[in-house]
Structures are given as structure tokens and as C-alpha cells.
Design a protein around this motif. Structure first.
Motif, PDB file in Angstrom:
ATOM      1  N   SER A  51       0.920  -1.148  -0.120  1.00  0.00           N
ATOM      2  CA  SER A  51       0.193   0.081   0.164  1.00  0.00           C
ATOM      3  C   SER A  51       0.846   1.204  -0.037  1.00  0.00           C
ATOM      4  CB  SER A  51      -1.053  -0.047   1.388  1.00  0.00           C
ATOM      5  OG  SER A  51      -1.814  -1.092   1.119  1.00  0.00           O
ATOM      6  N   GLN A  95     -12.342  -2.065  -7.598  1.00  0.00           N
ATOM      7  CA  GLN A  95     -12.603  -3.019  -6.490  1.00  0.00           C
ATOM      8  C   GLN A  95     -14.262  -3.057  -6.024  1.00  0.00           C
ATOM      9  OE1 GLN A  95     -10.607  -2.337  -2.728  1.00  0.00           O
ATOM     10  NE2 GLN A  95     -11.940  -3.264  -1.705  1.00  0.00           N
ATOM     11  N   GLU A 172      -7.411  -3.669  -8.381  1.00  0.00           N
ATOM     12  CA  GLU A 172      -7.766  -4.568  -7.277  1.00  0.00           C
ATOM     13  C   GLU A 172      -9.305  -5.144  -7.674  1.00  0.00           C
ATOM     14  OE1 GLU A 172      -6.095  -4.080  -3.743  1.00  0.00           O
ATOM     15  OE2 GLU A 172      -4.587  -2.440  -4.212  1.00  0.00           O
ATOM     16  N   SER A 175     -10.433  -7.765  -4.540  1.00  0.00           N
ATOM     17  CA  SER A 175      -9.993  -7.817  -3.255  1.00  0.00           C
ATOM     18  C   SER A 175     -11.369  -8.116  -2.285  1.00  0.00           C
ATOM     19  CB  SER A 175      -9.287  -6.719  -3.102  1.00  0.00           C
ATOM     20  OG  SER A 175      -9.819  -5.627  -3.574  1.00  0.00           O
ATOM     21  N   ARG A 182     -12.273 -15.692  -6.038  1.00  0.00           N
ATOM     22  CA  ARG A 182     -11.196 -14.744  -6.365  1.00  0.00           C
ATOM     23  C   ARG A 182     -10.318 -15.487  -7.472  1.00  0.00           C
ATOM     24  NH1 ARG A 182      -8.620 -10.681  -2.196  1.00  0.00           N
ATOM     25  NH2 ARG A 182      -6.931 -10.872  -3.590  1.00  0.00           N
ATOM     26  N   ARG A 186     -10.079 -14.677 -11.418  1.00  0.00           N
ATOM     27  CA  ARG A 186      -8.789 -14.137 -11.970  1.00  0.00           C
ATOM     28  C   ARG A 186      -8.525 -15.026 -13.347  1.00  0.00           C
ATOM     29  NH1 ARG A 186      -4.517 -17.094  -7.842  1.00  0.00           N
ATOM     30  NH2 ARG A 186      -4.363 -18.933  -9.101  1.00  0.00           N
ATOM     31  N   THR A 204      -2.599  -4.720  -8.261  1.00  0.00           N
ATOM     32  CA  THR A 204      -3.120  -5.672  -7.031  1.00  0.00           C
ATOM     33  C   THR A 204      -1.880  -5.650  -6.135  1.00  0.00           C
ATOM     34  OG1 THR A 204      -3.744  -7.775  -6.536  1.00  0.00           O
ATOM     35  CG2 THR A 204      -2.174  -7.609  -8.227  1.00  0.00           C
ATOM     36  N   HIS A 205      -2.202  -5.958  -5.019  1.00  0.00           N
ATOM     37  CA  HIS A 205      -1.386  -6.103  -3.910  1.00  0.00           C
ATOM     38  C   HIS A 205      -1.100  -7.811  -3.340  1.00  0.00           C
ATOM     39  CE1 HIS A 205      -4.987  -6.336  -1.614  1.00  0.00           C
ATOM     40  NE2 HIS A 205      -4.488  -7.173  -0.463  1.00  0.00           N
ATOM     41  N   ASP A 206      -1.881  -8.560  -4.053  1.00  0.00           N
ATOM     42  CA  ASP A 206      -1.651  -9.995  -4.126  1.00  0.00           C
ATOM     43  C   ASP A 206      -0.758 -10.628  -5.129  1.00  0.00           C
ATOM     44  OD1 ASP A 206      -2.452 -12.758  -4.236  1.00  0.00           O
ATOM     45  OD2 ASP A 206      -4.209 -12.358  -3.128  1.00  0.00           O
ATOM     46  N   GLU A 209      -2.077 -13.516  -7.414  1.00  0.00           N
ATOM     47  CA  GLU A 209      -2.896 -13.100  -8.395  1.00  0.00           C
ATOM     48  C   GLU A 209      -2.115 -12.588  -9.865  1.00  0.00           C
ATOM     49  OE1 GLU A 209      -6.791 -11.400  -6.095  1.00  0.00           O
ATOM     50  OE2 GLU A 209      -5.486  -9.958  -7.228  1.00  0.00           O
TER      51      GLU A 209
END
Length: 359
Positions: A51, A95, A172, A175, A182, A186, A204-206, A209
Motif C-alpha cells: 500500500s 474493487q 484490485e 479484493s 477470487r 482471476r 493488485t497487492h496480491d 494473482e
């Protein structure tokens, strides 16, 4: 930087995107600092990072939702830096599903076409095509409250694609969904992107993914692009310890470098480019690049702290005699052989790893 590449149909259908030397500051903090990124026609690029790293700001600058303080945004060879969002021909999925609650799935998908003054028959036919593409034909006349979160996000994706945008932007989009949905969505997004061929930027922060769907993944930190590469290269050959730590699980093991390799856990590990070349180091070793075996007669070089069954594989965490904690990936069936306290032998497989100075 790894060069963008695409093949065949995707390159024919997509458009090139170039972000050049973008800078964006909020209250004295650099959200983007000389940020540059190229997307080849039809390429799917994911931006990954913690973030506040600037990944969403980069997407918003491309969308026209943010104006960079300096730098240029080019789409298909055309400078769109000062052009409003409505004239950039981009599809966006966020999102929040953002469906109109008083409209059915069909009507939501038709909305963008209606704004573009497409004939009613053309709108109807295109909406049906897009709803079928995302696998929701049986739900075409349902309202948002009659659909699950995953179904609503599919409608949002269909709406973004219905206008045949030059670029698809995904901020995102998964999320807010539960884990199983998910994964399903995806994979569906990737299938659709390959089929349609739209140049796509996915934020994304994943890490899972990003690695699963993208042609290339860019890792960002403090407004800078640390590394961009195909997923396998990013995982196996990180350029610095930030990328190695952020993408996947990494053991930080103390060792020493000599004669072009690092000595760690009693074995030798080849060094990746950019590694420290001498002295005391920390070697960044993946869990699957260490083996663990019960030690005969209570010897060995570590003791098991815990062993976990994770479904497809298992994980053993051991305290090495050097003081390092080591995570090892094992076969799921082997987990029961490592109760806490068991003395074990940890051995690096020798796969190349990054070594950074211990200072």
C-alpha cells in the motif's frame, strides 16, 4: 528492464501504451517518482507492491483520473496526457462493483454503448455477446442485488469490454471477493483477456494473482519500479532483496561468499547477478530450494519448530544452529515425519540465489 513481448492475435488487436517519467506528489510525498512503463500491444501487465507504493496512482494517471505533475502518457503513439478520461477510450473495473442497482445486467452492459449513441439492436447484441463471454447468460435480466459478488464483478468486466476499449484497467477488482471466487474470476479474466486481446494493466497487492495472470509483473516501491519481468523470472531471479522478500516466501540465511558462491547451511549456493561478491552476506533462499531430512543419532544442523499441512504441499519451519529460522517446502505426505523438536539436516539444493551484504 525486460522488454514487453506479445504474439499473434493479441498484438494485432491491442495497442501500445507508454508511461514516461511520470511524477506525482501529494503533500510533499512522491507517489510516483520518474516512473516509466511500456506495455506492448495486447500485453497483460500487473503492478504489484505494498500500500502506498504508487501502483494505483500510475493506473489513475493512465486512465486520466489523475494528472501527473510531469511526464507523458502515450496510447497507440498518441499523447493523451492532457485529454480527459471520457476521451481516452479505456475500460475500467474497480474493487467496488459499481453497478447501477436499478438496471439489469444487460442494461448495465449496454450503458456505455448507449452513451456512445449505438443503435438499440447493436447494444442488445453486444451486451448478449459480452454477458455470454463472462459466463452469465442465465443471469442477463437479473438486478445487482439478485447476483453474488463474483457475478456482479463479471458484469462490471463485461460492461468495461462492451465498448471495445483500447486499454483495460483493473484496479484490485478481486479484493472484495472470497478466496475461491477470487481464483475462479482471476482465471476467467485471463481467459477473456487472451481471447479479446485488449492491452491490460492490472493493479493488485496480491502476489499470487499477479504471478498467475500477467505476461509481466512489475514490483513497485515508493513510486519507483524495482523490477519488471515475466513471473517466473521475477520469482527466480529477483534483482534486490525487496523484490525477493515481497514476491513469494524467502529465507534470509547468514553465510559467506567466496569463489563465486555462498556457503550457507553447510552447502554451496550459486549467486544470482547483482549479488554481493565477498564477505559476510545474507542469502535469500526459497523454501523449495532447501531439503530437510531427519538427522541420525540426534545430530543434524537444526531442530523442527513446527510442521504444517497446507493441502497440495507441506511446510516445515526449523531453527538452524546458526540462529536462522528456515522454512522448507515438503511433500504433503511428509509432514507427519517432522514433529516439533526433531533434529534434522537442512541442505540447500544449490539453486542460484541472491546474496546481499550482511551490513
Amino acid at each position: 528492464m525486460t522488454e514487453p513481448t506479445t504474439t499473434g492475435r493479441r498484438a494485432e488487436q491491442g495497442v501500445a501504451v507508454r508511461l514516461t517519467d511520470l511524477r506525482r506528489t501529494y503533500a510533499g510525498v512522491n507517489a510516483l517518482d520518474a516512473f516509466s512503463l511500456d506495455l506492448a500491444p495486447g500485453e497483460f501487465v500487473a503492478l504489484l507492491g505494498p500500500s502506498g507504493c504508487g501502483k494505483t496512482t500510475a493506473l489513475r494517471c493512465l486512465a486520466g483520473l489523475e494528472d501527473p505533475d510531469s511526464g507523458t502518457v502515450t496510447v497507440g503513439g498518441r499523447d493523451v496526457t492532457g485529454i480527459p478520461t471520457s476521451k481516452r477510450d479505456m475500460g475500467m473495473v474497480f474493487q467496488a462493483y459499481s453497478l447501477f442497482p436499478h438496471m439489469t445486467a444487460r442494461q448495465n452492459v449496454e450503458f456505455g454503448l448507449q452513451l456512445r449513441r449505438q443503435p438499440a439492436e447493436r447494444r442488445r447484441r453486444r451486451a448478449e455477446e459480452m454477458i455470454e463471454l463472462v459466463g452469465l447468460s442465465p443471469h442477463i435480466d437479473k438486478y445487482a442485488h439478485q447476483m453474488s459478488g463474483g457475478q456482479q464483478q463479471r458484469v462490471a468486466l463485461a460492461r468495461a469490454l462492451a465498448i471495445e476499449p483500447q486499454v483495460l484497467l483493473l484496479d484490485e477488482p478481486l479484493s472484495a471477493l472470497d478466496a475461491k471466487v477470487r481464483v475462479q474470476l482471476r482465471d476467467e479474466i485471463r481467459r477473456i483477456q487472451l481471447d479479446v486481446g485488449t492491452t491490460t494493466l492490472f493493479v493488485t497487492h496480491d502476489q499470487e494473482e499477479a504471478l498467475a495472470v500477467a505476461d509481466r509483473v512489475g514490483v513497485m516501491r515508493s513510486g519507483h519500479l524495482q523490477q519488471i519481468a515475466p513471473p517466473q523470472e521475477l520469482y527466480s531471479a529477483p534483482v534486490n532483496d525487496f523484490v525477493a522478500d515481497f514476491v513469494g516466501v524467502t529465507n534470509r540465511l547468514r553465510g559467506a561468499v567466496s569463489d563465486g558462491s555462498a556457503q550457507v547451511l553447510g552447502g554451496a549456493v550459486a549467486l544470482l547477478p547483482g549479488s554481493a561478491t565477498s564477505g559476510e552476506v545474507v542469502v535469500l533462499v526459497r523454501p523449495e530450494h532447501v531439503t530437510v531430512q531427519p538427522a541420525p543419532d540426534g545430530g543434524g544442523n537444526a531442530a523442527v519448530v513446527s510442521a504444517s499441512f497446507l493441502g497440495a504441499h507441506g511446510r516445515v519451519i526449523a531453527a538452524a544452529d546458526t540462529g536462522d529460522q528456515v522454512t522448507v517446502q515438503v511433500a504433503a505426505s511428509a509432514v507427519g515425519g517432522f514433529p516439533p523438536g526433531t533434529r534434522v539436516v537442512l541442505t540447500p539444493t544449490g539453486e542460484p540465489a541472491l546474496a546481499v551484504s550482511a551490513d
